[in-house]
Scaffold this motif. Structure first.
Motif, mmCIF file in Angstrom:
data_model
loop_
_atom_site.group_PDB
_atom_site.id
_atom_site.type_symbol
_atom_site.label_atom_id
_atom_site.label_comp_id
_atom_site.label_asym_id
_atom_site.label_seq_id
_atom_site.Cartn_x
_atom_site.Cartn_y
_atom_site.Cartn_z
ATOM 1 N N ALA A 293 0.864 -1.182 -0.022
ATOM 2 C CA ALA A 293 -0.223 -0.138 0.185
ATOM 3 C C ALA A 293 0.838 1.050 0.031
ATOM 4 O O ALA A 293 0.542 2.244 -0.809
ATOM 5 C CB ALA A 293 -0.925 0.051 1.144
ATOM 6 N N LEU A 294 2.136 1.289 0.798
ATOM 7 C CA LEU A 294 2.858 2.506 0.913
ATOM 8 C C LEU A 294 3.472 2.808 -0.590
ATOM 9 O O LEU A 294 3.701 3.718 -1.020
ATOM 10 C CB LEU A 294 3.708 2.191 1.980
ATOM 11 N N GLY A 295 3.937 1.658 -1.017
ATOM 12 C CA GLY A 295 4.678 1.724 -2.385
ATOM 13 C C GLY A 295 3.575 2.345 -3.343
ATOM 14 O O GLY A 295 4.117 3.268 -4.189
ATOM 15 N N LYS A 296 2.419 1.768 -3.495
ATOM 16 C CA LYS A 296 1.711 2.243 -4.482
ATOM 17 C C LYS A 296 1.209 4.072 -3.993
ATOM 18 O O LYS A 296 1.154 4.866 -5.093
ATOM 19 C CB LYS A 296 0.106 1.476 -4.453
ATOM 20 N N THR A 297 1.105 4.015 -2.881
ATOM 21 C CA THR A 297 0.886 5.685 -2.533
ATOM 22 C C THR A 297 2.169 6.290 -2.844
ATOM 23 O O THR A 297 2.001 7.631 -3.294
ATOM 24 C CB THR A 297 0.691 5.773 -1.013
ATOM 25 N N ARG A 298 3.465 6.007 -2.817
ATOM 26 C CA ARG A 298 4.630 6.641 -3.153
ATOM 27 C C ARG A 298 4.439 7.044 -4.755
ATOM 28 O O ARG A 298 4.784 8.142 -5.056
ATOM 29 C CB ARG A 298 5.599 5.935 -2.645
ATOM 30 N N SER A 299 4.144 5.865 -5.398
ATOM 31 C CA SER A 299 4.118 6.070 -6.838
ATOM 32 C C SER A 299 2.952 7.107 -7.050
ATOM 33 O O SER A 299 3.281 7.995 -8.143
ATOM 34 C CB SER A 299 3.845 4.695 -7.439
ATOM 35 N N LYS A 300 1.846 7.210 -6.628
ATOM 36 C CA LYS A 300 0.978 8.170 -6.939
ATOM 37 C C LYS A 300 1.239 9.467 -6.682
ATOM 38 O O LYS A 300 1.252 10.518 -7.346
ATOM 39 C CB LYS A 300 -0.326 8.094 -5.899
ATOM 40 N N GLN A 301 2.313 9.601 -5.415
ATOM 41 C CA GLN A 301 2.779 11.080 -5.171
ATOM 42 C C GLN A 301 3.576 11.623 -6.197
ATOM 43 O O GLN A 301 3.851 12.817 -6.565
ATOM 44 C CB GLN A 301 3.436 10.971 -3.440
ATOM 45 N N ALA A 302 4.311 10.499 -6.518
ATOM 46 C CA ALA A 302 5.450 10.846 -7.870
ATOM 47 C C ALA A 302 4.788 11.380 -9.078
ATOM 48 O O ALA A 302 5.492 12.264 -9.826
ATOM 49 C CB ALA A 302 6.312 9.786 -8.106
ATOM 50 N N GLU A 303 3.445 11.283 -8.869
ATOM 51 C CA GLU A 303 2.735 11.617 -10.411
ATOM 52 C C GLU A 303 1.881 12.965 -9.904
ATOM 53 O O GLU A 303 1.408 13.622 -10.686
ATOM 54 C CB GLU A 303 1.780 10.646 -10.882
ATOM 55 N N ASN A 304 2.422 13.529 -8.897
ATOM 56 C CA ASN A 304 1.670 14.899 -7.968
ATOM 57 C C ASN A 304 0.367 14.641 -7.863
ATOM 58 O O ASN A 304 -0.313 15.620 -8.079
ATOM 59 C CB ASN A 304 1.829 15.963 -9.121
ATOM 60 N N ILE A 305 0.054 13.560 -7.556
ATOM 61 C CA ILE A 305 -1.398 13.164 -6.796
ATOM 62 C C ILE A 305 -1.375 13.343 -5.508
ATOM 63 O O ILE A 305 -0.546 12.669 -4.834
ATOM 64 C CB ILE A 305 -1.850 11.912 -7.386
ATOM 65 N N LYS A 306 -2.006 13.978 -4.635
ATOM 66 C CA LYS A 306 -2.133 13.969 -3.215
ATOM 67 C C LYS A 306 -2.787 12.944 -2.879
ATOM 68 O O LYS A 306 -3.957 12.860 -2.707
ATOM 69 C CB LYS A 306 -2.893 15.303 -2.740
ATOM 70 N N ALA A 307 -1.820 11.822 -2.657
ATOM 71 C CA ALA A 307 -2.419 10.528 -1.914
ATOM 72 C C ALA A 307 -1.984 10.240 -0.618
ATOM 73 O O ALA A 307 -1.177 10.823 -0.202
ATOM 74 C CB ALA A 307 -2.041 9.497 -2.885
ATOM 75 N N THR A 308 -2.483 9.318 0.046
ATOM 76 C CA THR A 308 -2.189 8.643 1.358
ATOM 77 C C THR A 308 -2.630 7.327 1.475
ATOM 78 O O THR A 308 -3.271 6.785 0.695
ATOM 79 C CB THR A 308 -2.642 9.857 2.620
ATOM 80 N N ALA A 309 -1.960 6.840 2.474
ATOM 81 C CA ALA A 309 -2.338 5.176 2.787
ATOM 82 C C ALA A 309 -2.927 5.167 4.102
ATOM 83 O O ALA A 309 -2.563 5.946 5.107
ATOM 84 C CB ALA A 309 -1.058 4.337 2.892
ATOM 85 N N VAL A 310 -3.834 4.249 4.263
ATOM 86 C CA VAL A 310 -4.407 3.720 5.324
ATOM 87 C C VAL A 310 -4.306 2.311 5.719
ATOM 88 O O VAL A 310 -4.690 1.563 4.842
ATOM 89 C CB VAL A 310 -6.034 4.335 5.503
ATOM 90 N N VAL A 311 -3.591 1.994 6.744
ATOM 91 C CA VAL A 311 -3.212 0.486 6.827
ATOM 92 C C VAL A 311 -3.951 0.046 8.234
ATOM 93 O O VAL A 311 -3.842 0.613 8.889
ATOM 94 C CB VAL A 311 -1.806 0.536 7.012
ATOM 95 N N SER A 638 5.223 -0.504 -8.559
ATOM 96 C CA SER A 638 5.042 -1.170 -9.877
ATOM 97 C C SER A 638 3.660 -1.350 -10.328
ATOM 98 O O SER A 638 3.352 -1.494 -11.395
ATOM 99 C CB SER A 638 5.812 -2.482 -10.099
ATOM 100 N N ILE A 639 2.724 -1.753 -9.236
ATOM 101 C CA ILE A 639 1.290 -1.915 -9.720
ATOM 102 C C ILE A 639 0.476 -0.664 -9.895
ATOM 103 O O ILE A 639 -0.782 -0.769 -10.491
ATOM 104 C CB ILE A 639 0.692 -2.700 -8.836
ATOM 105 N N ASN A 640 1.230 0.691 -9.738
ATOM 106 C CA ASN A 640 0.186 1.656 -9.943
ATOM 107 C C ASN A 640 0.145 1.964 -11.300
ATOM 108 O O ASN A 640 -0.691 2.574 -11.788
ATOM 109 C CB ASN A 640 1.021 2.709 -9.338
ATOM 110 N N ASN A 641 1.284 1.984 -12.143
ATOM 111 C CA ASN A 641 1.417 2.449 -13.610
ATOM 112 C C ASN A 641 2.283 1.766 -14.161
ATOM 113 O O ASN A 641 3.372 1.342 -13.968
ATOM 114 C CB ASN A 641 2.043 4.162 -13.365
ATOM 115 N N PRO A 642 1.743 1.335 -15.271
ATOM 116 C CA PRO A 642 2.367 0.407 -16.382
ATOM 117 C C PRO A 642 3.894 0.853 -16.754
ATOM 118 O O PRO A 642 4.715 0.500 -17.500
ATOM 119 C CB PRO A 642 1.678 0.008 -17.499
ATOM 120 N N ASN A 643 3.868 2.478 -16.937
ATOM 121 C CA ASN A 643 5.048 2.917 -17.416
ATOM 122 C C ASN A 643 6.174 3.044 -16.404
ATOM 123 O O ASN A 643 7.329 3.847 -16.592
ATOM 124 C CB ASN A 643 4.609 4.371 -17.776
ATOM 125 N N ASN A 644 5.863 2.565 -15.144
ATOM 126 C CA ASN A 644 6.955 2.508 -14.161
ATOM 127 C C ASN A 644 7.783 1.194 -14.102
ATOM 128 O O ASN A 644 7.114 0.201 -13.944
ATOM 129 C CB ASN A 644 6.202 2.633 -12.578
#
Length: 918
Positions: A293-311, A638-644
């Motif tokens: 969950a944290l890895g996907k969140t970090r990938s979202k943030q790298a795309e300038n999306i304001k994202a966060t994780a709830v675990v 890796s699962i956030n975006n196929p271009n990663n």
């Protein structure tokens, strides 16, 4: 009497030291200008005593909190630190204290001692255990204290009714499932229904704060409730699944997963604020989803999306699972931080059948979070007002400080680990208590009825509406068809599900010579006035530039080594707009000092990163000494975006052992289970070179065993497999394998048995011709000697053993007798390419009488047992009865630790490979 005197003396000394400490800290933390009229009391002794007393409640009040709704775990009746006497105060004080600058006692500027005590008890010793005095900065401590002391303790009437409705609907859902599907394990939420309002308020507060996407990881308990009650998962889809049907659309051929692992992405709206929420699929290894969950969140943030994780955690799992600590350890690291995660613990007060005193060594399940500087709020789950209050405080703290925070809901489970268990076998008294209790949603509804906020008819309407809603969905479930739009959408819409792709066809991955040259040279180009280490300047930079020029002078000259090929692959993909993230414990330098994509100025320690100004984003990550946490994080990225293009490099291949749960439950089968593709690439240094048991084998056999390729597919065509597994021997083939990952119209994990010795082996070089347009990855590489009619033996091998075999054949002058064929790719097995290569020898007139599989690994390891059933077509083609094994004998360890024994083993297997020729 003697004992009493000693006690009194100790008390006097303790009070003296305490007062000195308070005086020092008070002078440090209080700005007189902020006292607003109370500066004259700053140096007042009584004022300091009162401050000390308030601080004690903030720090130690949690020990008296009433947290257990069952009353099994009792709060401490007396806490030494809360005794007024040790702060120099008298319980019978009648005078008023100037409290306005210290604590908000119902917004009063002055308060009696009794009023102060009553207020501090209400805030800190009621149904909430707030721990925040371990935080690193005073600003954080004071901020939480202010929130704790100013946030309303009771809910407004309308909000109370909303929370009641959420809990009643969740309870109705559990009751409906129990009636319709009594033999299904549903892991209901009964006993912790406050979880649903808690999550709803988290989403609401995040949406109001401008967050665009929330990624959730959670275990099984309450997952179906969350899916249907808040995340808009169709109840008919759940009933369809409960009826024994697949949740995967037919065209995807997925194997599916159990009910309690379902996920969804949806959009929630709160007061004109929309926010996307993704609940990730989860394996039964409860905490393994945390880093994902944290890895996907970090990938979202790298795309300038304001994202966060709830675990979401279980109470016993968060205490015991190592992946929890490894994930927390990432929270503030530069390439891993997600600017704060909200953790929610659903505390059932049982771990399967184990009680807290047997499953944790700490007071609270949340105590591990304190190690990493996170405040924790443990709350009685049957006090919904307090649950919502601390939830809002937690979200506000996370938003303000971008730091992790923990909410722990102390409830229970009304049934066993699942609904089919009998919990009274092991906890008879606890379950006697539970079964005699009214459910909390019903009790809270009764409370609101007593307060005149709702009527019994209102309660019945809520319950009946939910029941009817579920009945309608149940009727629809008979004709329900899984919705294709839930899979491969958004960024993945142009990516094929691999069952519909031609996985055996490798795309052309060669590129123009000028691009190769530019990236090869750029990988060793430094700014002016930059002073690299003298050895790097001579042996790395100088040698690479020299070899590149040699290769350019004659593009057929073998001059390109492994690290140069890798740099050209990364650089060219970045030129094309691909985002590359290379992560590992020594990723920048390379375990074997071969890579050097980051240089350190030897004079001023300035850093220069290679490929920092490309079209794609390049992240070069030196990770902590973690495997399961980091690999889970990289997989999530890796699962956030196929271009990663995400690459994880183990320091040594067998270090992947420590991440086995990520390999077994995500990387190897997430696509089959959840239709979730990933192109993550693992570089696992592998090779038997005398380095001993833990630094030799990447356990190739384990990856091959996890591959789902057929042993004898029709027409030698393998439609699809779950992973690529390669053991390459040339820099060019490695280059093409890396580029193929992003040039395929589908995504598959790539497992690379990466080299150690071959990094600088004088024969393991490639020419520029092997990288040019029209070239591609080759699953089978031919012998360096052309087929001859005199040859009677074919050796099949994979990996660096090839070069040892070639050298031995040369030594024995047996080029005319023995052919050596390399299997560069093992999964998917190259049936057609191997047959094509063997056929060349038959066409040359060779009479092949023996077919050998030669490997450097031990017989019970390596690729032998995987290859054996798959060479049957070759044996039939050659009319040979069996594949002969040549290699090390079976061994429990992956390698011997005695260098002389290793050398003897190596000589023996090489001699055997060229013995007994017919």
């Amino acid at each position: 009497q003697h004992t009493d005197k000693k006690k009194k003396k100790k008390m006097r000394m303790f009070k003296k030291r305490l007062h000195q400490s308070i005086k020092r800290s008070t002078k440090l933390i209080v700005n007189k200008q902020q006292l607003k009229g109370y500066a004259e009391y700053y140096d007042d002794e009584e004022h300091r005593k009162m401050r000390s007393f308030v601080r004690a409640y903030r720090q130690y009040g949690h020990r008296m909190a009433n947290l257990d709704p069952l009353g099994i775990t009792k709060p401490e009746s007396k806490v030494f630190e809360l005794n007024p006497a040790i702060h120099g105060l008298n319980e019978n004080e009648s005078k008023k204290f100037k409290v306005g600058d210290v604590v908000n006692v119902d917004k009063k500027r002055e308060a009696t001692f009794d009023e102060l005590v009553d207020y501090m008890k209400k805030i800190y010793t009621n149904n909430v255990a707030a721990q925040f005095y371990h935080l690193e900065t005073l600003k954080e401590i004071e901020y939480i204290a202010k929130l704790m002391e100013t946030k309303k303790v009771s809910l407004e009437d309308e909000e109370a009714k909303r929370m009641m409705k959420l809990m009643l609907r969740s309870e109705a859902f559990d009751h409906y499932l129990a009636k319709k599907f009594p033999l299904v394990k549903r892991y209901g939420l009964e006993g912790s229904e406050a979880f649903i309002p808690c999550m709803d308020v988290i989403f609401e507060e995040l949406a109001k704060s401008g967050y665009e996407h929330t990624i959730i990881s959670m275990p099984h308990r309450g997952r179906l409730n969350l899916l249907t009650d808040i995340l808009k998962f169709p109840a008919e889809a759940i009933f369809h699944k409960m009826g024994g049907n697949s949740e995967i659309p037919e065209e995807f051929y997925g194997t599916g997963d159990v009910l309690s692992h379902l996920g969804i992405s949806t959009v929630l709206g709160y007061k004109n604020k929309d926010m996307k929420v993704s609940l990730l699929n989860n394996p039964s290894h409860l905490e393994a989803g945390n880093p994902v969950a944290l890895g996907k969140t970090r990938s979202k943030q790298a795309e300038n999306i304001k994202a966060t994780a709830v675990v979401v955690h279980g109470d016993s799992a968060i205490c015991a699972q190592g992946v929890v600590a490894e994930t927390f350890a990432l929270c503030k690291l530069p390439h891993f931080t997600t600017q704060g995660t909200i953790h929610v613990i659903v505390n059932n007060q049982l771990g399967f059948t184990t009680t807290p005193k047997h499953y944790r060594s700490t007071k609270y399940s949340s105590d591990i979070a304190k190690t990493y500087g996170a405040p924790t709020f443990t709350v009685n789950a049957e006090s919904i007002d307090d649950v919502i209050r601390v939830t809002r405080i937690a979200v506000e703290y996370k938003r303000k400080f971008n730091s992790d925070v923990v909410i722990e809901l102390v409830g229970y489970r009304r049934y066993g680990h699942n609904e089919l268990d009998e919990p009274a076998f092991t906890q008879p008294k606890m379950y006697e208590n539970i079964r005699s209790r009214k459910t909390y949603p019903s009790a809270y509804a009764a409370d609101l009825i007593a307060r005149g906020l709702v009527t019994q008819e209102d309660i019945k309407t809520i319950y009946d509406e939910k029941w009817k809603e579920l009945e309608d969905c149940f009727m629809k479930s008979a004709s329900y068809t899984p919705e294709k739009h839930r899979f491969f959408h958004g960024d993945w819409k142009n990516i094929l599900f691999s069952n519909n792709a031609n996985i055996a066809h490798a795309p052309r991955t060669g590129i123009e010579l000028d691009i190769l040259e530019r990236n090869a040279k750029e990988s060793v180009t430094l700014p002016e006035n930059f002073t690299p280490h003298e050895r790097l300047a001579k042996y790395h930079i100088g040698t690479r530039l020299k070899k590149v020029e040699q290769g350019l002078a004659n593009t057929n000259t073998k001059a390109i080594d492994w690290a140069t090929a890798e740099a050209m692959a990364f650089g060219s993909l970045l030129d094309e707009g691909v985002n590359v993230r290379l992560s590992g414990q020594d990723a920048a330098r390379g375990t074997f000092s071969q890579r050097h994509l980051k240089y350190i100025d030897q004079v001023n320690e300035a850093r220069h990163f290679i490929f920092h100004n490309k079209k794609g984003r390049f992240e070069l990550v030196s990770s902590p000494l973690s495997e399961v946490g980091v690999l889970g994080f990289e997989y999530g990225y890796s699962i956030n975006n196929p271009n990663n293009f995400v690459i994880w490099e183990a320091q040594f291949g067998d270090f992947a052992n420590c991440a086995q749960v990520i390999l077994d439950t995500y990387i190897s089968n997430a696509e089959d289970k959840w239709c979730l593709s990933s192109g993550i690439t693992l570089l696992l240094p592998h090779g038997m070179d005398g380095a001993g048991p833990e630094h030799s084998s990447a356990r190739l056999e384990r990856f091959l065993q996890a591959c789902n390729g057929l042993t004898n597919p029709p027409s030698h065509y393998q439609k699809t497999v779950n992973m690529f597994v390669i053991n390459p021997t040339t820099p060019a083939n490695f280059f093409h394998a890396l580029r193929r990952q992003m040039k395929n119209n589908f995504r598959k994990p790539l497992i690379v048995m990466s080299p150690k010795i071959l990094l600088r082996h004088r024969e393991a070089l490639s020419s520029f011709d092997e990288f040019l347009p029209g070239t591609r990855f080759q699953s089978v590489l031919p012998d360096c000697v052309s087929p001859k009619s005199s040859q009677t033996r074919i050796i099949l091998c994979s990996g660096k053993i090839y070069y040892d075999l070639v050298a031995m054949r040369e030594t024995r002058s047996m080029n005319d007798n023995v052919a050596i064929i390399r299997l560069e790719e093992l999964s998917p097995f190259p049936f057609a390419d191997l047959e094509k290569e063997v056929t060349r020898y038959l066409k040359a007139g060779a009479s092949i009488t023996s077919l050998l599989w030669v490997q450097e690994e031990h017989e019970n390891q390596g690729a032998y047992s995987y290859v054996l059933p798959r060479v049957s077509p070759i044996l039939r083609l050659l009319n040979i009865r069996q594949l002969s094994y040549v290699g090390r004998l079976p061994l429990s360890s992956s390698a011997v630790g005695v260098s002389k024994v290793h050398k003897v083993e190596s000589e023996r297997l090489l001699n055997t490979a060229f013995s007994n020729l017919s």
